[in-house]
Design an enzyme around this catalytic site. Structure first.
Site, mmCIF file in Angstrom:
data_model
loop_
_atom_site.group_PDB
_atom_site.id
_atom_site.type_symbol
_atom_site.label_atom_id
_atom_site.label_comp_id
_atom_site.label_asym_id
_atom_site.label_seq_id
_atom_site.Cartn_x
_atom_site.Cartn_y
_atom_site.Cartn_z
ATOM 1 N N CYS A 146 0.731 -1.170 0.086
ATOM 2 C CA CYS A 146 0.058 0.008 -0.033
ATOM 3 C C CYS A 146 0.872 1.405 0.048
ATOM 4 O O CYS A 146 1.797 1.351 0.774
ATOM 5 C CB CYS A 146 -0.879 0.212 1.147
ATOM 6 S SG CYS A 146 -2.049 -1.435 1.438
ATOM 7 N N ARG A 196 4.144 -0.382 -4.795
ATOM 8 C CA ARG A 196 3.851 -0.696 -3.450
ATOM 9 C C ARG A 196 2.568 -1.614 -3.293
ATOM 10 O O ARG A 196 2.116 -2.310 -2.333
ATOM 11 C CB ARG A 196 3.829 0.317 -2.347
ATOM 12 C CG ARG A 196 5.138 1.238 -2.424
ATOM 13 C CD ARG A 196 4.828 2.458 -1.366
ATOM 14 N NE ARG A 196 4.817 1.637 0.131
ATOM 15 C CZ ARG A 196 5.572 1.468 0.904
ATOM 16 N NH1 ARG A 196 6.937 1.952 0.482
ATOM 17 N NH2 ARG A 196 5.487 1.232 2.204
ATOM 18 N N TRP A 242 -2.631 -2.766 -1.698
ATOM 19 C CA TRP A 242 -2.427 -4.415 -1.745
ATOM 20 C C TRP A 242 -3.061 -5.076 -0.498
ATOM 21 O O TRP A 242 -2.947 -4.676 0.332
ATOM 22 C CB TRP A 242 -0.595 -4.487 -1.583
ATOM 23 C CG TRP A 242 -0.333 -6.011 -1.861
ATOM 24 C CD1 TRP A 242 0.034 -6.220 -2.996
ATOM 25 C CD2 TRP A 242 -0.168 -7.033 -0.785
ATOM 26 N NE1 TRP A 242 0.463 -7.690 -2.883
ATOM 27 C CE2 TRP A 242 0.360 -7.918 -1.667
ATOM 28 C CE3 TRP A 242 -0.261 -6.969 0.728
ATOM 29 C CZ2 TRP A 242 0.591 -9.091 -0.684
ATOM 30 C CZ3 TRP A 242 -0.114 -8.105 1.276
ATOM 31 C CH2 TRP A 242 0.293 -9.339 0.189
ATOM 32 N N ASN A 266 -1.671 2.018 5.748
ATOM 33 C CA ASN A 266 -0.685 1.076 5.250
ATOM 34 C C ASN A 266 -0.226 0.235 6.402
ATOM 35 O O ASN A 266 0.348 0.798 7.398
ATOM 36 C CB ASN A 266 0.455 1.637 4.591
ATOM 37 C CG ASN A 266 1.607 0.783 4.202
ATOM 38 O OD1 ASN A 266 1.470 -0.486 4.007
ATOM 39 N ND2 ASN A 266 2.883 1.251 4.142
ATOM 40 N N GLY A 267 -0.582 -1.215 6.518
ATOM 41 C CA GLY A 267 -0.290 -2.111 7.668
ATOM 42 C C GLY A 267 -1.421 -2.776 8.090
ATOM 43 O O GLY A 267 -2.249 -2.923 7.027
ATOM 44 N N GLU A 301 17.922 -17.011 -7.635
ATOM 45 C CA GLU A 301 17.596 -15.678 -7.927
ATOM 46 C C GLU A 301 16.954 -15.757 -9.497
ATOM 47 O O GLU A 301 16.107 -14.861 -9.646
ATOM 48 C CB GLU A 301 18.718 -14.739 -7.811
ATOM 49 C CG GLU A 301 18.421 -13.276 -8.217
ATOM 50 C CD GLU A 301 17.356 -12.649 -7.473
ATOM 51 O OE1 GLU A 301 16.929 -13.149 -6.541
ATOM 52 O OE2 GLU A 301 16.919 -11.322 -7.944
ATOM 53 N N LYS A 330 13.181 -14.530 -10.434
ATOM 54 C CA LYS A 330 12.937 -13.633 -11.465
ATOM 55 C C LYS A 330 11.637 -13.936 -12.281
ATOM 56 O O LYS A 330 10.789 -13.050 -12.636
ATOM 57 C CB LYS A 330 14.304 -13.020 -12.126
ATOM 58 C CG LYS A 330 15.168 -12.018 -11.406
ATOM 59 C CD LYS A 330 14.766 -10.769 -10.932
ATOM 60 C CE LYS A 330 13.910 -10.703 -9.820
ATOM 61 N NZ LYS A 330 14.710 -10.522 -8.543
ATOM 62 N N GLU A 341 8.259 -14.653 -10.935
ATOM 63 C CA GLU A 341 7.422 -13.477 -10.450
ATOM 64 C C GLU A 341 7.000 -12.800 -11.336
ATOM 65 O O GLU A 341 6.021 -12.221 -11.344
ATOM 66 C CB GLU A 341 8.243 -12.736 -9.335
ATOM 67 C CG GLU A 341 9.397 -11.827 -9.817
ATOM 68 C CD GLU A 341 10.208 -11.145 -8.621
ATOM 69 O OE1 GLU A 341 9.616 -10.871 -7.512
ATOM 70 O OE2 GLU A 341 11.365 -10.964 -8.704
ATOM 71 N N HIS A 348 19.200 -36.207 -7.138
ATOM 72 C CA HIS A 348 18.420 -36.618 -5.963
ATOM 73 C C HIS A 348 16.800 -36.277 -6.099
ATOM 74 O O HIS A 348 16.210 -36.176 -5.096
ATOM 75 C CB HIS A 348 19.017 -36.016 -4.829
ATOM 76 C CG HIS A 348 20.602 -36.279 -4.482
ATOM 77 N ND1 HIS A 348 20.701 -37.405 -3.902
ATOM 78 C CD2 HIS A 348 21.561 -35.588 -4.418
ATOM 79 C CE1 HIS A 348 22.136 -37.298 -3.885
ATOM 80 N NE2 HIS A 348 22.488 -36.400 -4.199
ATOM 81 N N LYS A 393 6.222 -4.239 -4.043
ATOM 82 C CA LYS A 393 7.546 -3.795 -3.550
ATOM 83 C C LYS A 393 8.067 -4.080 -2.214
ATOM 84 O O LYS A 393 8.859 -4.643 -1.853
ATOM 85 C CB LYS A 393 8.053 -2.454 -4.436
ATOM 86 C CG LYS A 393 9.497 -2.517 -4.385
ATOM 87 C CD LYS A 393 10.216 -2.327 -5.453
ATOM 88 C CE LYS A 393 11.636 -2.486 -5.408
ATOM 89 N NZ LYS A 393 12.130 -3.798 -5.938
HETATM 90 C C1 F6R Z 1 12.120 -10.194 -5.632
HETATM 91 C C2 F6R Z 1 11.835 -9.181 -4.648
HETATM 92 C C3 F6R Z 1 11.439 -9.685 -3.382
HETATM 93 C C4 F6R Z 1 12.166 -8.886 -2.360
HETATM 94 C C5 F6R Z 1 11.580 -9.208 -0.937
HETATM 95 C C6 F6R Z 1 12.604 -8.547 0.106
HETATM 96 O O1 F6R Z 1 12.554 -9.641 -6.704
HETATM 97 O O2 F6R Z 1 11.885 -8.141 -4.868
HETATM 98 O O3 F6R Z 1 11.645 -10.977 -3.204
HETATM 99 O O4 F6R Z 1 13.563 -9.077 -2.512
HETATM 100 O O5 F6R Z 1 10.561 -8.721 -0.718
HETATM 101 O O6 F6R Z 1 12.458 -7.001 -0.145
HETATM 102 P P1 F6R Z 1 13.501 -5.869 0.636
HETATM 103 O O7 F6R Z 1 14.819 -6.347 0.123
HETATM 104 O O8 F6R Z 1 13.178 -4.725 0.113
HETATM 105 O O9 F6R Z 1 13.408 -6.390 2.063
#
Ligand code: F6R
Length: 614
Positions: free
Chosen positions: A2, A27, A74, A100-101, A487, A491, A494, A510, A609
């Site tokens: 949010c 967000r 969100w 937000n929260g 990673e 990517k 997501e 395995h 985010k």
């Molecule tokens: C993946 C991504 C998330 C963040 C995770 C932690 O691309 O962006 O997996 O890495 O939510 O976020 P931060 O780094 O802000 O604590």
């Protein structure tokens, strides 16, 4: 999770609020709304969907007003629809709130409202909160600021809130606990408040980061009043933002994600600037210098993070153990905080977070602090909650990351972790002088090497075309590149919504090898240094089962090239640097596949985010 914006001043609020929401949409983006102060009360417009939908909805309305609040959501409590969207009005229609929260004890508050027969329209905890504040206000005869202080003392949970009151025109009341809130002070003593600085920068660079348990009163032309929940006056320490508007724009790229991928030569450079001195063969990390002896004497280092930041922690584990010989454990913030971990005063806990606001990482750090550990932060957002909670830290300085999928923040985290490993190894004498110096030199060249890897973009795009319709992908790596495989898989899943998994290559036999066939592309990081022969054997095993291989190889590699269906070359570098380089083609592969599938790359479904709820 949010985004909230509020404005009060001598200018039209609507354009400031709507542009602010657009900056905060990363967000959360399942619904959006706005409340404006009018002569005869507060009007609210809200809708399911993105901010553009809200803009479309209000285009014929009279939006003139100098005070308003806005929200992009969100969903946590209640499905994303117009009723559950913020702002929420109190039952009298006089108070409006954006939040937000998560209010954890909403049920208790709800029961108090039900006893008074106060009707609720939505399924949200936020509507309960605004009504609870109104109830206290009515019962005590206090003003909104005081009633908010009283009400919040009875609230359990996390919040950043902005409130307006039809009976107190021009005033905004703000408060925070656990979720971030930044107040911008304009030239004419007008105020813009937001979840982060991105909506503020176009208006002013002078800001105050509201602290935990603080409540603020913002009234145009007057000094801001900040008090604690216990009514102690706080002298707000104003700071100047060091970001530019250009950093927040797409700069000609179709998506922020691509822009941020291309920014990596610069962001990696910025994360080293002033810290690495190749001429003098020295690394200095000013932020943690006073704690260096403490770290060197640590029994172990525990890194906590989530998602991509957790992956960076895994890379850091290899680096610190290899170069500084200090035992390292890497934990998910969410697991760590709920399992009564053994933490001793001689442990050092490092929180890794781009946003510096991730609730699980923050809670894990708080727990470690209670148990006496030294806390360090590796954060990107300056002044963020994690940066403030930790005893010391190293900012990554990657610049604002807007795309929901983390790219440049990851490589900046990895860079900072390598600096840390080198510094500790140097101080401990665990790294041979020659390697130390060679690594400093190579690291200083990393931005140029990344630039070179970015030239594979077109080739990666062509490979993406071959595989965009696949339903599953496997990513394999060994050693320091195992987290890179994780990673790469993250990517892809997501932003393209294709199922992908990362594995240490040797683990394949395995279990995952059962999945291999021509419909399961396997992306393998097969660089020359580090277990090369072993990974070649793994590739042969895949080929023997009709698997299709996309391999990331060292420039000039012939052996893997002869086996793989596609190879992407990256420059030869010390093994410690390979995560910085090998990650780039994986980011590009995920990006191109997602674009080809028509996905909303910067705002993938169900994600946000900054995950400020657990
Ligand atoms: C993946 C991504 C998330 C963040 C995770 C932690 O691309 O962006 O997996 O890495 O939510 O976020 P931060 O780094 O802000 O604590």
């Amino acid at each position: 999770m949010c985004g909230i914006v509020g404005y009060t001043g001598d200018r039209e609020a609507f354009p400031i609020l709507i542009n602010g929401l657009k900056k905060l949409e990363y967000r959360g983006y399942d619904s959006a709304g706005i409340a404006l102060e009018k002569e005869d009360g507060i009007v609210v417009y809200k809708t399911e969907g993105k901010v553009s939908r809200l803009e479309e909805m209000v285009k014929d309305k009279d939006l003139s007003s100098r005070t308003g609040i806005a929200h992009t959501r969100w969903a946590t409590h209640g499905v994303p629809n117009a009723v559950n969207a913020h702002p929420h009005l109190s039952a009298s229609g006089k108070l409006a709130i954006v939040h937000n929260g998560i209010i954890e004890n909403y049920q208790v508050l709800k029961e108090a409202l039900e006893q008074d027969g106060i009707p609720l329209k939505s399924e949200t905890d936020t509507e309960i909160l605004v009504n609870f504040i109104e109830k206290i206000k009515n019962e005590t005869g206090k003003n909104l600021f005081e009633a908010t202080q009283l009400a919040l003392k009875r609230v359990v949970g996390a919040y950043a809130i902005v409130l307006m009151d039809a009976d107190a025109p021009g005033r905004l009341v703000v408060a925070r606990k656990g979720s971030p809130l930044v107040i911008g002070l304009g030239k004419n003593k007008d105020y813009i408040v937001a979840s982060d600085a991105s909506p503020i920068i176009a208006q002013t660079k002078t800001v105050y980061y509201l602290d935990e348990d603080e409540v603020g009163l913002l009234e145009p032309g007057k000094e801001m009043i900040i008090k604690t929940l216990d009514n102690k006056k706080v002298n707000p320490r104003l700071t100047e933002l060091d970001m530019t508007i250009e950093e927040l724009e797409k700069g000609g790229f179709e998506y922020f994600m691509l822009k941020e991928i291309y920014e990596q030569p610069k962001s990696v450079y910025d994360s080293m600037r002033g810290r690495i001195h190749p001429g003098k063969k020295i690394i200095r990390l000013g932020g943690i210098e006073p704690y260096e002896n403490h770290i060197l004497e640590a029994d172990r280092i525990i890194m906590v993070g989530c998602g991509t930041s957790w992956h960076a922690g895994l890379v850091g584990e290899y680096m610190i153990e290899e170069l500084a010989r200090i035992p390292v454990e890497v934990e998910y913030g969410s697991e760590f905080r709920y399992r009564n971990p053994v933490i001793r005063p001689r442990d050092v806990v490092i929180g890794i977070s781009q946003s510096g606001e991730t609730a699980d990482t923050l809670a894990a750090l708080k727990l470690a602090k209670e148990k006496g550990a030294l806390l360090l932060g590796i954060c990107n957002v300056v002044g963020s909650s994690i940066a403030r909670e930790t005893h010391a830290g190293i900012y990554t300085h990657a610049g604002p990351e807007i795309g929901v999928a983390s790219t440049k923040a990851f490589t900046a985290q990895v860079t900072v972790l390598l600096l840390l490993a080198l510094r500790l190894g140097y101080l401990k004498g665990t790294i041979p002088r020659e390697r130390y110096e060679a690594l400093i030199e190579e690291l200083a060249k990393a931005p140029d090497l990344i630039e070179k890897v970015l030239q594979t973009d077109l080739q990666v795009q062509q490979i993406a075309r071959h595989y965009k319709d696949m339903k599953n992908f496997l990513y394999l790596g060994r050693g320091i590149n195992f987290p890179v495989a994780l990673e790469g898989a993250l990517k892809l899943k997501e932003i393209s919504y294709i199922h992908a998994e990362g594995y240490p290559a040797a683990e394949m036999k395995h279990g995952p090898i059962a999945l291999i066939d021509e419909n399961m592309p396997v992306v393998v990081i097969a660089t020359k240094k580090g277990n090369y022969d072993k990974i070649v054997s793994n590739i042969r095993e895949i080929k023997a089962r009709n698997g299709r291989i996309i391999a990331i190889v060292t420039e000039g590699d012939k052996q893997v090239a002869a086996l793989a269906d596609h190879t992407i070359e990256i420059p030869e570098a010390d093994e410690m640097l390979s995560p910085l380089l090998a990650t780039i083609p994986l980011q590009l592969l995920a990006y191109h596949i997602a674009v080809m599938l028509g996905r909303d790359v910067d705002k993938p479904r169900n994600l946000a985010k900054s995950v400020t709820v657990e």
